[in-house]
Design an enzyme around this catalytic site. Structure first.
Site, mmCIF file in Angstrom:
data_model
loop_
_atom_site.group_PDB
_atom_site.id
_atom_site.type_symbol
_atom_site.label_atom_id
_atom_site.label_comp_id
_atom_site.label_asym_id
_atom_site.label_seq_id
_atom_site.Cartn_x
_atom_site.Cartn_y
_atom_site.Cartn_z
ATOM 1 N N PHE A 155 36.007 41.765 -5.239
ATOM 2 C CA PHE A 155 35.517 40.388 -5.193
ATOM 3 C C PHE A 155 36.269 39.507 -6.195
ATOM 4 C CE2 PHE A 155 31.491 40.188 -2.628
ATOM 5 C CZ PHE A 155 31.599 41.452 -2.084
ATOM 6 N N GLY A 182 39.540 37.454 -8.080
ATOM 7 C CA GLY A 182 40.549 36.500 -7.621
ATOM 8 C C GLY A 182 40.007 35.082 -7.585
ATOM 9 N N ASN A 241 35.275 33.016 5.061
ATOM 10 C CA ASN A 241 35.236 32.257 6.328
ATOM 11 C C ASN A 241 36.379 31.243 6.382
ATOM 12 O OD1 ASN A 241 34.012 29.285 5.803
ATOM 13 N ND2 ASN A 241 33.149 30.706 4.314
ATOM 14 N N TYR A 285 43.932 28.756 -0.221
ATOM 15 C CA TYR A 285 42.925 29.786 -0.512
ATOM 16 C C TYR A 285 42.637 30.631 0.746
ATOM 17 C CZ TYR A 285 38.179 31.633 -1.009
ATOM 18 O OH TYR A 285 37.083 32.447 -0.988
#
Ligand code: 15L
Length: 270
Positions: free
Chosen positions: A73, A75, A114, A138
């Site tokens: 998770f 970054g 998403n 991103y």
């Protein structure tokens, strides 16, 4: 009760999801190693704490040593300039998967987003077999992470479950958040399924609760047998009634990525 793993690593322990998930991780392993680039304070019972800069290959190798599985998770988790995304999300993923492969770690759960699909319209139902349409640097970095993990599965048999997580905060307060909300309990259950399902190969799935009007279809990840139990319907009263949604002239409401769609690209002036 026996736990599924002896030792697991959770990266990004200081982030929004890391802080909320931390108390729930003990159910998955005897020892949970928590990593972050920032100081996250002392380890509690059954925990270890390590500092790690994902762009530093030696840090990453040491962080992964002795682990049976990894929940990645860590970054950059939003739209910013490319340089930090490059370090943590692009180079960081290469360092992580090289360490995973060299150390013989068999399973990774990758917090994708998403925003790999943010340029699809809100009228479309999207599944993991459709082409990615990232909504910024991103989102593109998460597409890179998904593709890199696919390569390490094809090349070396490292299994990864990529979670395209929606809006995982306590309460949705906008129309988009109502559609994309993921409750903490559903997040924990999704992690559990991603860790314990016997053969996942390379799986891409969406992290979303059982919300009315959801955009994402899990047809390619039914083998995870994840069943969302919560729904954003309980928060319907949070929304302003007079607001027309989606607004026809506002891409941040008719594209799935919402505000991320117009945040980038943040290409700095030279
Ligand atoms: C993300 O990928 C972000 O990390 C998170 O902070 C939220 O903004 C979420 O997407 C979202 O789409 O709401």
């Amino acid at each position: 009760m026996t736990k599924p793993f002896k030792r697991i690593l959770f990266t990004g322990a200081g982030g929004n999801l890391g802080r909320r998930l931390r108390p729930h991780l003990q159910a998955f392993a005897d020892i949970v190693r928590l990593a972050d680039v920032a100081d996250i304070g002392p380890a509690g019972p059954g925990e270890e704490v390590v500092r790690c800069d994902l762009a530093n290959r030696d840090d990453v190798m040491q962080m992964c040593e002795g682990m049976d599985a990894i929940l990645h998770f860590g970054g950059v988790s939003t739209e910013v300039e490319f340089a930090p995304i490059m370090d943590a999300n692009i180079l960081g993923m290469v360092n992580l998967y090289e360490a995973v492969h060299k150390l013989g770690i068999r399973r990774v759960v990758f917090a994708s987003s998403n925003h790999t699909m943010g340029m699809y319209e809100t009228s479309e139902r999207v599944d993991a077999g459709m082409p990615t349409r990232a909504d910024g640097y991103y989102g593109l970095s998460k597409v890179w992470g998904e593709n890199l993990s696919r390569y390490y599965w094809d090349r070396f048999g490292v299994e990864t479950v990529c979670l395209r997580i929606g809006y995982c905060f306590p309460e949705p307060t906008t129309h988009r958040q109502m559609v994309t909300w993921l409750s903490l309990d559903d997040m924990v259950e999704l992690l559990r399924r991603a860790l314990v399902t016997p053969r996942v190969g390379h799986t891409v799935t969406f992290g979303v609760s059982d919300n009315p009007g959801r955009w994402w279809d899990d047809r390619h990840s039914r083998h995870l047998a994840f069943q969302a139990r919560d729904s954003s319907a309980q928060f319907a009263g949070n929304l302003p009634q007079e607001f027309a949604y989606p607004a026809p002239d506002d891409s941040s409401t008719f594209l799935q990525g919402g505000a991320f769609v117009t945040m980038g690209p943040k290409y700095p002036a030279s």
